[in-house]
Design an enzyme around this catalytic site. Structure first.
Site, PDB file in Angstrom:
ATOM      1  N   TYR A  18       3.122 -11.692  -4.347  1.00 33.51           N
ATOM      2  CA  TYR A  18       1.862 -10.822  -3.744  1.00 33.51           C
ATOM      3  C   TYR A  18       1.140 -10.664  -5.062  1.00 33.51           C
ATOM      4  CZ  TYR A  18      -1.232  -7.214  -2.783  1.00 33.51           C
ATOM      5  OH  TYR A  18      -2.508  -6.587  -2.601  1.00 33.51           O
ATOM      6  N   GLU A  40      -3.046  -0.366   4.089  1.00 34.16           N
ATOM      7  CA  GLU A  40      -3.227   0.714   2.363  1.00 34.16           C
ATOM      8  C   GLU A  40      -2.982   1.808   3.554  1.00 34.16           C
ATOM      9  OE1 GLU A  40      -2.534   0.814  -0.951  1.00 34.16           O
ATOM     10  OE2 GLU A  40      -3.674  -1.692  -1.044  1.00 34.16           O
ATOM     11  N   TRP A  48       4.917   0.112  -2.304  1.00 31.42           N
ATOM     12  CA  TRP A  48       3.952  -1.126  -1.654  1.00 31.42           C
ATOM     13  C   TRP A  48       5.040  -2.111  -1.484  1.00 31.42           C
ATOM     14  CZ3 TRP A  48      -0.113  -2.002   0.910  1.00 31.42           C
ATOM     15  CH2 TRP A  48      -0.820  -3.555   1.213  1.00 31.42           C
TER      16      TRP A  48
END
Length: 187
Positions: A18, A40, A48
């Site tokens: 990522y 988000e 995350w």
């Protein structure tokens, strides 16, 4: 020789992929911006990596992040989402995603695209910070404060300044790669 990467991603293959391919790369496509807005929103209060590990499940559960479909979700679809163990089953966040999809399209109508609206907050140019160590990156800034305030005024949910700053980092509005990270000058 192994390339230096931001310390937050090192040691997890998914995180590193990522980081290497997406994080901090400027995004102008509305569909991709909406995807990150959803992710988000669900990340608020969580790590995350938890969201990244469930990203494909979110993709499937939320009709490939199609905001036009999401804006029209009914109670039956909401119930199915809240039963889906592959995503974060938070009623407030599911409801917020539907509301945010509707408001996202309102912004598109007003500005021509969500991207046009969003990038105006940074004068259409990514902010390039000089972060030496990822833990010293800010959690929010006056720009994320302004974006958060404007989105909230429009009715968006789960768009606090810290969430919006993480969003800005993800979509490349701000470059918070560590200065010695190989991606710092690439994005």
């Amino acid at each position: 020789m192994k390339k230096h990467k931001c310390g937050w991603c090192v040691g997890d293959d998914l995180y590193e992929a990522y980081h290497d391919k997406e994080w901090g790369k400027p995004v102008y496509d509305d569909a991709t911006l909406f995807e990150f807005l959803i992710l988000e929103t669900f990340q608020a209060g969580l790590s995350w990596i938890t969201i990244l590990r469930k990203r494909n499940n979110f993709f499937d559960a939320f009709d490939q992040f199609d905001y036009k479909k999401i804006a029209n979700y009914n109670e039956d679809k909401k119930s199915k989402l809240l039963q889906n163990a592959g995503i974060i089953r938070n009623k407030l966040k599911v409801n917020a995603t539907i509301t945010n999809a509707q408001l996202f399209m309102d912004i598109q109508k007003e500005f021509g695209s969500f991207s046009t609206y969003l990038w105006a907050f940074v004068n259409n140019t990514p902010i390039k910070n000089k972060v030496a160590y990822y833990k010293n990156a800010p959690a929010n800034t006056p720009v994320s404060d302004a974006l958060s305030k404007d989105l909230k005024k429009r009715g968006f949910k789960f768009v606090g300044s810290t969430v919006m700053y993480a969003f800005m980092q993800a979509v490349g509005m701000v470059n918070d790669h560590e200065v010695d990270c190989f991606r710092y000058n690439e994005v």
